[in-house]
Structures are given as structure tokens and as C-alpha cells.
Write a protein that holds these residues in place. Sequence first.
Motif, PDB file in Angstrom:
ATOM      1  N   ASP A  16       0.842  -1.196   0.000  1.00 45.21           N
ATOM      2  CA  ASP A  16       0.000   0.000   0.000  1.00 45.21           C
ATOM      3  C   ASP A  16       0.878   1.248   0.000  1.00 45.21           C
ATOM      4  OD1 ASP A  16      -3.010   0.541   0.378  1.00 45.21           O
ATOM      5  OD2 ASP A  16      -2.033   1.988   1.703  1.00 45.21           O
ATOM      6  N   VAL A  17       0.489   2.250  -0.795  1.00 47.14           N
ATOM      7  CA  VAL A  17       1.339   3.427  -1.005  1.00 47.14           C
ATOM      8  C   VAL A  17       0.526   4.711  -0.870  1.00 47.14           C
ATOM      9  CG1 VAL A  17       2.711   4.660  -2.732  1.00 47.14           C
ATOM     10  CG2 VAL A  17       2.917   2.179  -2.522  1.00 47.14           C
ATOM     11  N   ALA A  18       1.142   5.712  -0.233  1.00 44.53           N
ATOM     12  CA  ALA A  18       0.600   7.074  -0.173  1.00 44.53           C
ATOM     13  C   ALA A  18       1.672   8.018  -0.720  1.00 44.53           C
ATOM     14  CB  ALA A  18       0.250   7.451   1.259  1.00 44.53           C
ATOM     15  N   VAL A  19       1.238   9.002  -1.528  1.00 47.11           N
ATOM     16  CA  VAL A  19       2.146   9.988  -2.116  1.00 47.11           C
ATOM     17  C   VAL A  19       1.654  11.380  -1.723  1.00 47.11           C
ATOM     18  CG1 VAL A  19       3.108  10.944  -4.241  1.00 47.11           C
ATOM     19  CG2 VAL A  19       2.636   8.482  -4.080  1.00 47.11           C
ATOM     20  N   ASP A  20       2.543  12.193  -1.180  1.00 47.28           N
ATOM     21  CA  ASP A  20       2.198  13.556  -0.757  1.00 47.28           C
ATOM     22  C   ASP A  20       2.024  14.441  -1.989  1.00 47.28           C
ATOM     23  OD1 ASP A  20       1.968  16.066   0.416  1.00 47.28           O
ATOM     24  OD2 ASP A  20       3.560  15.700   1.881  1.00 47.28           O
ATOM     25  N   LEU A  21       0.820  14.993  -2.163  1.00 44.81           N
ATOM     26  CA  LEU A  21       0.516  15.868  -3.299  1.00 44.81           C
ATOM     27  C   LEU A  21       0.269  17.311  -2.862  1.00 44.81           C
ATOM     28  CD1 LEU A  21      -1.764  13.651  -5.565  1.00 44.81           C
ATOM     29  CD2 LEU A  21       0.705  14.035  -5.694  1.00 44.81           C
ATOM     30  N   ARG A  22       0.742  17.678  -1.701  1.00 48.14           N
ATOM     31  CA  ARG A  22       0.592  19.044  -1.196  1.00 48.14           C
ATOM     32  C   ARG A  22       1.844  19.837  -1.586  1.00 48.14           C
ATOM     33  NH1 ARG A  22       0.131  17.535   4.855  1.00 48.14           N
ATOM     34  NH2 ARG A  22       1.964  16.418   4.092  1.00 48.14           N
ATOM     35  N   ARG A  23       1.694  20.753  -2.542  1.00 44.39           N
ATOM     36  CA  ARG A  23       2.855  21.512  -3.042  1.00 44.39           C
ATOM     37  C   ARG A  23       3.557  22.295  -1.933  1.00 44.39           C
ATOM     38  NH1 ARG A  23       3.541  20.697  -8.248  1.00 44.39           N
ATOM     39  NH2 ARG A  23       1.731  20.369  -9.586  1.00 44.39           N
ATOM     40  N   SER A  24       2.830  22.705  -0.906  1.00 39.05           N
ATOM     41  CA  SER A  24       3.436  23.460   0.193  1.00 39.05           C
ATOM     42  C   SER A  24       4.186  22.563   1.180  1.00 39.05           C
ATOM     43  CB  SER A  24       2.357  24.248   0.936  1.00 39.05           C
ATOM     44  OG  SER A  24       1.396  23.353   1.470  1.00 39.05           O
TER      45      SER A  24
END
Length: 180
Positions: free
Chosen positions: A81-89
Motif C-alpha cells: 500500500d502506497v501514499a504519495v504527498d501531493l501538497r505543493r506546500s
Amino acid sequence: MKRIPTDLPDVWIVEPKVFGDARGFFMETWNRRTFADLGLDVEFVQDNHSRSRQGVLRGLHYQIHEPQGKLVRVTSGEVFDVAVDLRRSSPHFGRWAGVTLSGENQRMLWVPPGFAHGFLVVSPAADFLYKTTAYYAPEHERCVAWNDPDIGIRWPLDDEPALSAKDRIGTPLRLAEAYA
């Protein structure tokens, strides 16, 4: 319950207390007070269940509007299972965390809003359950390419995964709509 950090500070593993004996086991998978004590005080609005065969890769999905937090777990089989941070800040933008979830280890993963999520089935089949903090909104759903070299996820793959049509045409991170 125990909260275990991952490589991304906002994504964490939840290890429930499991009470087992010769008859089987019992565990609590959601208790609002217990999770609030762990730092997760949210309201879930939807439960989902998928079954997939070995080699199926689902993701990396997110909703650009009405983002969903997800509490995910596997009841039978095993997934990566994978999570990717997509918050540019975020100082962790574009970074990923991956964990093995299985019916045997009974762990859960908290994927907060602002992250893309996906998983690869590594057992013959897997039942994947998840709670969400926002309703599914297909008009806001987006998909980041599962194999984007800028993210560099090390999927435990020997062959090409089985993908849906939308997952085959996932957007590269550098072109993807992301969160502020």
C-alpha cells in the motif's frame, strides 16, 4: 491501539490490539475516542470494499476537490500500500511511503487528505477495506502515474501489473493537479 510512523510524518500505521485464542480473534477496527487519542479525530462518511487478484495495481488515486482521508486495511490476502504527498506546500511533496498490509498482520494505514493512494496485490487475491472522510466524487477524481520516475515508487513487481484503463493513463506528477 498503537500509532507507528512511516517515512511521511502525516501518514501512519495503526496497529490494533488483537485478542486471539484457539477459537479465532477479536479486534476493534474503529473507535472514535481511541483514534482521537491517537491524533485522528475525523468523521468517516463512507466504507468501501474491493477484491482484487494478484498483480492488480489500483492507483494512484485522489480527489482534487472534496479530498478524502482514508483509513485502509486488508482482511484477507496481502497488498503493498502506497501514499504519495501531493501538497505543493509540503516539504515532502512528491515523496511516498509504502507498507505491507495483510489479513495476517491486521495493520491499518491512515492516508490523510492531500495524498494520492494506491496498492498492489501481492497474494493470490486480497480483500481491501477502507473508510473515507469525504464521499466519492468521480468528477474530482484524478490519477497520478503509478510508475512515474519522479516519484520512484519501488513496487514489488516482477511483471507489468494489471491496470484499469484510467490507471494506464495516469498523469505524471510534474503535470498533475495538486493541492496548495
